[in-house]
Design an enzyme around this catalytic site. Structure first.
Site, PDB file in Angstrom:
ATOM      1  N   GLU A 190      16.454 -48.675 -71.590  1.00  0.00           N
ATOM      2  CA  GLU A 190      16.023 -49.954 -71.022  1.00  0.00           C
ATOM      3  C   GLU A 190      14.539 -49.932 -70.676  1.00  0.00           C
ATOM      4  O   GLU A 190      13.750 -50.722 -71.197  1.00  0.00           O
ATOM      5  CB  GLU A 190      16.835 -50.288 -69.778  1.00  0.00           C
ATOM      6  CG  GLU A 190      16.465 -51.627 -69.164  1.00  0.00           C
ATOM      7  CD  GLU A 190      17.224 -51.907 -67.880  1.00  0.00           C
ATOM      8  OE1 GLU A 190      17.528 -53.084 -67.632  1.00  0.00           O
ATOM      9  OE2 GLU A 190      17.493 -50.961 -67.124  1.00  0.00           O
ATOM     10  N   LYS A 195      33.927 -41.846 -55.680  1.00  0.00           N
ATOM     11  CA  LYS A 195      34.707 -40.715 -56.163  1.00  0.00           C
ATOM     12  C   LYS A 195      33.827 -39.480 -56.183  1.00  0.00           C
ATOM     13  O   LYS A 195      32.675 -39.538 -56.612  1.00  0.00           O
ATOM     14  CB  LYS A 195      35.232 -40.981 -57.581  1.00  0.00           C
ATOM     15  CG  LYS A 195      35.956 -39.786 -58.213  1.00  0.00           C
ATOM     16  CD  LYS A 195      36.323 -40.054 -59.664  1.00  0.00           C
ATOM     17  CE  LYS A 195      36.975 -38.832 -60.297  1.00  0.00           C
ATOM     18  NZ  LYS A 195      37.305 -39.047 -61.728  1.00  0.00           N
TER      19      LYS A 195
END
Length: 462
Positions: free
Chosen positions: A243, A421
């Site tokens: 990007e 997580k």
């Protein structure tokens, strides 16, 4: 029907020529990729590559002149195509600095030839009614497993004794690091995560970590902070930026190095502070960072380039320690697939890349707009396309949230890092300072944590 066995003699000559012209340096890349002599189509190429491997093992020179001089005394010189043929190998080498690509092509075409031979044998066995169908199926399975092992790496079983010995050594290393107050693993580059009252486990080798957020939350800045910390701790780092361009990344690194406002760098408002810019650039120039801003990369290209870089850096004092991908959804996959399937395939490929290169891979991901439709705009796993596969593959999953993006003027100097997580660690939210001028998460030093009167929030349910 006559079958044509696929091969590429130019690729084979390029691999052999590169080895001879680099005095064996290119051979290390071939070894890292697992290229065996049997993968060469032409017998003379097989013989020459096998000879070069044996000379390397014996510590003998691999430069062209020495190899030709020694070959001239061999009674079976014809097996190598003759002196004239070997001497012409280096002149037909088309890409000395891209040996890995041609070595991978040799490996792939050899696997295709084995598949064709396996199919031919299977057809013959299937047509023989005296051979039981069970034996035909077992033979087919065995042959496919052999080809699969050659393509993906045969590996070997690890014994219980080895597991035990390595576990003891690993735990002793961890204990020594803990006693010395050091981070065990690759730091995140955010003081509160690395040294806070309840530390977030650092990144470990062969594991995939994913950081996700909506645009403008600072995820690229977080990743570059992690990159800078990895570089400062003596690791080489590969960054695939699909990007941002080189100039944007350069500006962010300068800002992090010297705490220089990114807006001034963007506008060219340097003024009397060129000394800071030069100092930052001097530091950056010494860092073993490898940046690839090529758009539209496939996951196979990322894996191939990473394997080659890991093999190259393994021969230096600065091994590859981290791979960053910015960002996951921009990695191209072959074929027509849904966006969810494409993301899932990329996730699996990134985990495989971490294992192949034996480094942590930190991949950024973009979230969809669903979180902005909720009263509490904080992200969650369901906002991540392909989240099921990503959640399965990721060892750690982090979300980034800044309230001021949605409510300008509110909590401007604060950001939340949501640990959704973390295997072997606790989940929860860590509130950290956010410096909008230099786009940095966390305090500038860990000593200041001692004076923080706020209770830690890591582990507190959301």
């Amino acid at each position: 029907m006559k079958v044509t066995y696929p091969h590429d003699l130019e690729a084979e000559l390029t691999v052999l020529g590169a080895i001879l012209r680099t005095d064996g340096a290119a051979l290390e890349e071939c070894k890292a990729l697992g290229l065996p002599p049997g993968d060469f189509y032409r017998d003379a190429h097989y013989a020459l590559y096998d000879l070069l491997l044996k000379r390397s093992e014996a510590g003998l020179p691999l430069d062209e002149s020495t190899v030709i001089h020694d070959l001239a005394r061999k009674p079976d010189l014809d097996r190598f195509g003759g002196l004239a043929y070997v001497g012409a190998v280096t002149t037909q080498c088309v890409a000395i600095h891209n040996t890995g690509y041609f070595a991978e092509r040799v490996i792939e075409l050899a696997a295709r030839r084995r598949l064709i031979r396996q199919a031919e044998a299977l057809m013959s066995q299937a047509a023989d009614v005296d051979v039981s169908i069970e034996d035909v199926v077992r033979g087919a399975e065995k042959g496919l497993l052999t080809v699969s092992g050659a393509v993906n790496g045969s590996g070997r079983w690890i014994t219980g004794l080895e597991i035990a010995e390595r576990s003891v050594a690993r735990l002793k290393t961890r204990e020594a690091a803990r006693d010395a107050g050091e981070v065990i693993g690759l730091p995140w580059g955010v003081v509160e995560l690395d040294y806070g009252p309840q530390r977030v486990p650092p990144m470990s080798r062969k594991r995939l970590y994913v950081g996700a957020a909506r645009p403008a939350m600072g995820k690229s800045s977080f990743a570059l902070g992690t990159v800078r910390e990895a570089l400062r701790t003596g690791n080489a780092v590969a960054v695939f930026s699909l990007e941002m361009e080189e100039d944007s990344i350069g500006d962010k690194l300068i800002a992090l190095e010297e705490r220089f406002p990114t807006a001034r760098l963007r506008d060219g408002d340097i003024g009397e502070d060129w000394s800071k810019v030069y100092k930052a650039c001097d530091s950056i120039s010494r860092y073993p960072i490898f940046l690839d801003t090529t758009p539209d990369r496939t996951i196979d290209q990322l894996r191939s380039r990473s394997r080659l870089l890991a093999a190259r850096m393994a021969r230096t004092d600065t091994p590859l320690g981290l791979i960053v991908v910015d960002y996951l959804q921009l990695v191209r996959v072959k074929g027509q697939q849904s966006k969810e399937d494409a993301v899932a395939e990329t996730s699996r490929g990134l985990l495989a890349m971490a294992k192949e290169c034996s480094v942590p891979v930190f991949a950024l991901a973009q979230l969809n707009r669903d979180c902005e439709k909720r009263a509490d705009r904080r992200p969650q796993k369901s906002d991540l396309r392909g989240s099921g596969q990503i959640e399965q593959d990721a060892y750690g999953l982090l979300f980034f949230y800044r309230h001021e993006v949605y409510e300008p003027g509110e909590r401007e100097a604060e950001a939340e890092i949501i640990i959704d997580k973390m295997r072997g660690g606790r989940t929860g939210t860590v509130v950290v300072p956010w410096d909008s001028e230099i786009q940095r998460f966390g305090r500038s030093d860990r000593i200041s944590l001692v004076h923080d009167s706020r209770p830690p929030v890591l582990g507190v349910p959301r």
